[in-house]
Every structure is written in C-alpha cells, then in structure tokens.
Scaffold this motif. Structure first.
Motif, PDB file in Angstrom:
ATOM      1  N   LEU A  41       0.835  -1.191   0.000  1.00  0.00           N
ATOM      2  CA  LEU A  41       0.000   0.000   0.000  1.00  0.00           C
ATOM      3  C   LEU A  41       0.878   1.253   0.000  1.00  0.00           C
ATOM      4  CD1 LEU A  41      -2.616  -1.081   2.689  1.00  0.00           C
ATOM      5  CD2 LEU A  41      -3.034  -0.851   0.238  1.00  0.00           C
ATOM      6  N   PRO A  42       0.556   2.245  -0.845  1.00  0.00           N
ATOM      7  CA  PRO A  42       1.382   3.461  -0.911  1.00  0.00           C
ATOM      8  C   PRO A  42       1.585   4.135   0.443  1.00  0.00           C
ATOM      9  CG  PRO A  42      -0.161   3.402  -2.739  1.00  0.00           C
ATOM     10  CD  PRO A  42      -0.541   2.270  -1.836  1.00  0.00           C
ATOM     11  N   LYS A  43       0.534   4.204   1.252  1.00  0.00           N
ATOM     12  CA  LYS A  43       0.659   4.855   2.559  1.00  0.00           C
ATOM     13  C   LYS A  43       1.503   4.019   3.521  1.00  0.00           C
ATOM     14  CE  LYS A  43      -1.847   8.592   1.909  1.00  0.00           C
ATOM     15  NZ  LYS A  43      -1.323   9.972   2.076  1.00  0.00           N
ATOM     16  N   PHE A  44       1.490   2.705   3.351  1.00  0.00           N
ATOM     17  CA  PHE A  44       2.351   1.846   4.163  1.00  0.00           C
ATOM     18  C   PHE A  44       3.810   2.147   3.838  1.00  0.00           C
ATOM     19  CE2 PHE A  44       4.846  -1.811   5.236  1.00  0.00           C
ATOM     20  CZ  PHE A  44       4.227  -2.409   6.313  1.00  0.00           C
ATOM     21  N   GLU A  45       4.123   2.164   2.549  1.00  0.00           N
ATOM     22  CA  GLU A  45       5.491   2.468   2.147  1.00  0.00           C
ATOM     23  C   GLU A  45       5.885   3.872   2.582  1.00  0.00           C
ATOM     24  OE1 GLU A  45       6.663   1.582  -1.801  1.00  0.00           O
ATOM     25  OE2 GLU A  45       5.721  -0.395  -1.851  1.00  0.00           O
ATOM     26  N   GLY A  46       4.947   4.805   2.476  1.00  0.00           N
ATOM     27  CA  GLY A  46       5.245   6.177   2.874  1.00  0.00           C
ATOM     28  C   GLY A  46       5.603   6.286   4.342  1.00  0.00           C
ATOM     29  N   ALA A  47       4.938   5.477   5.177  1.00  0.00           N
ATOM     30  CA  ALA A  47       5.205   5.519   6.614  1.00  0.00           C
ATOM     31  C   ALA A  47       6.582   4.952   6.950  1.00  0.00           C
ATOM     32  CB  ALA A  47       4.119   4.746   7.367  1.00  0.00           C
ATOM     33  N   LEU A  48       7.124   4.112   6.076  1.00  0.00           N
ATOM     34  CA  LEU A  48       8.433   3.510   6.325  1.00  0.00           C
ATOM     35  C   LEU A  48       9.570   4.263   5.655  1.00  0.00           C
ATOM     36  CD1 LEU A  48       6.655   1.212   7.425  1.00  0.00           C
ATOM     37  CD2 LEU A  48       8.185  -0.402   6.304  1.00  0.00           C
ATOM     38  N   HIS A  49       9.247   5.165   4.750  1.00  0.00           N
ATOM     39  CA  HIS A  49      10.283   5.862   3.986  1.00  0.00           C
ATOM     40  C   HIS A  49      11.267   6.572   4.920  1.00  0.00           C
ATOM     41  CE1 HIS A  49      11.687   7.236   0.066  1.00  0.00           C
ATOM     42  NE2 HIS A  49      11.994   8.371   0.643  1.00  0.00           N
TER      43      HIS A  49
END
Length: 218
Positions: A41-49
């Motif tokens: 999920l884009p927001k999942f990846e965004g939270a880990l960036h």
C-alpha cells in the motif's frame, strides 16, 4: 542504510483490525519488498520511507488509504451454471467464505468470495476482504539493502516474469509443463483439486464462460 526507492526492505509487522490481529509476519521470517515499486500500500510504504534497520513503526490507515470503502455494488448474484465444470456443478466447491478467482468484463482476474449459496445462484463479494476496515500496523524495520538489477527486472521472487511457455494459457502463473500441476502463485491459478478444472498435460479447461477460473481454454 535508509529505506528508499529500489531498496529491498525486510519488516516484521502485525496488522490489527477491529481490535484483533488480522495478519502478522512469522517469527524470524520478516516481509520483504522492493520499496517504491508498488508492491505494498502506498501509505504503508510512505510511513516507512527514510527509516533505518532497528526503527519501529506504529501507524493507522483509514479505509480510503488502505483497501477502499466497502461497495455494496460489488456484491452480486451469479447463476450456478457459471461455475459448471464440464457441464457439472460441483456444489462441494461452492462454500461460503471460499475465494474464487474470476474474470471481469475487461478480462482481468479479480478475487471473489462466496457470500451465499442458494439452489440456483451464488452470491459473490468482489470487495477486498479488508475493504472498509481501519488498519493498524505496528512493527520493526529489520534490514535494508539495495535491490539487484535482476530483482528490479524480475521481482524478488520472479513475480515480474511472464508465465512459463507451454503452460496452457493459465493467467497469473500457469501450470508446470512436466506434470500438469499448477504453479500456485499469483492470482488466477487453476488447481488440480477440481475447482478450476486443471487437466493433465498442463491444459486448463475453464467451465462455462471462463469467468470463474482466471484461465482460458487452449
């Protein structure tokens, strides 16, 4: 090394939905993905960036940022004849809660869940199982490394590669050429247990109008 695009990231995680653990990584077996390639999920990846190995995370995704809101229009009734294999309806395969890959009007494989079964019809729910759910993720970044050129081209597990040649036209993985067994990877695979009519020699014979298999006749 920080989490960034084209990095292979390994995370241990737990997903809590409505106060219960809905999914989690197994001990010693973190989830691996290539960051920035749309695997998660884009927001999942965004939270880990920009996180680093050893960093923890704890965030909540709304349905809109997760798997979308629940759409009642995606729950439809289909005639039982649409699930016939060689002209025969296998009622033992039409079980409430079972996921069946089907083809939509655009020829794309979509996953449907059997919601109800009557004498002549089957109610299929094509909403994602997590549609309408608020997702609470917690976990830890275990490792970060640069992806190899091969991984960027083929995927971590070969998921970007086309189906094997001679696999009978099955979408999403196809069948092994040697024994007709199905690969069991990706959406739309057929299975030898009969629910998608996989036949010997690697050919997949889809019942009816081929909507319930995700594979096509040779």
């Amino acid at each position: 090394m920080k989490v960034d695009n084209n990095k292979v990231v390994a995370v241990s995680y737990a997903l809590e939905v409505e106060g219960k653990i809905a999914d989690q990584s197994a001990p010693g077996a973190p989830l691996e993905y290539i960051h920035g390639t749309g695997m998660l999920l884009p927001k999942f990846e965004g939270a880990l960036h920009a996180k680093e190995p050893g960093d923890t995370f704890d965030f909540v995704l709304s349905p809109e940022d997760g798997y979308g809101v629940y759409n009642p229009a995606y729950k439809i009734d289909l005639p039982k004849t649409a699930f016939a294999i060689d002209g025969k309806i296998h009622d033992e395969l039409l079980v409430v809660g079972r996921t069946i890959p089907m083809l939509n009007q655009a020829g794309q494989v979509v996953q449907g869940v059997v919601a109800a079964v009557t004498e002549n019809a089957v109610t299929m729910d094509f909403n994602h199982p997590m549609a309408g759910k608020t997702l609470h993720f917690t976990g830890r970044v275990e490792s970060v490394r640069s992806a190899t050129d091969k991984e960027l081209t083929e995927g971590l597990h070969g998921e970007y590669l086309p189906p094997e040649e001679g696999c009978g036209g099955c979408k999403g993985g196809g069948c092994h050429k040697e024994d007709g067994e199905c690969c069991g990877k990706g959406e739309g695979d057929c299975h030898k247990d009969g629910d998608c009519g996989c036949q010997e020699g690697g050919a997949c014979d889809c019942p009816g109008d081929a909507k319930d298999c995700g594979c096509q006749k040779n």
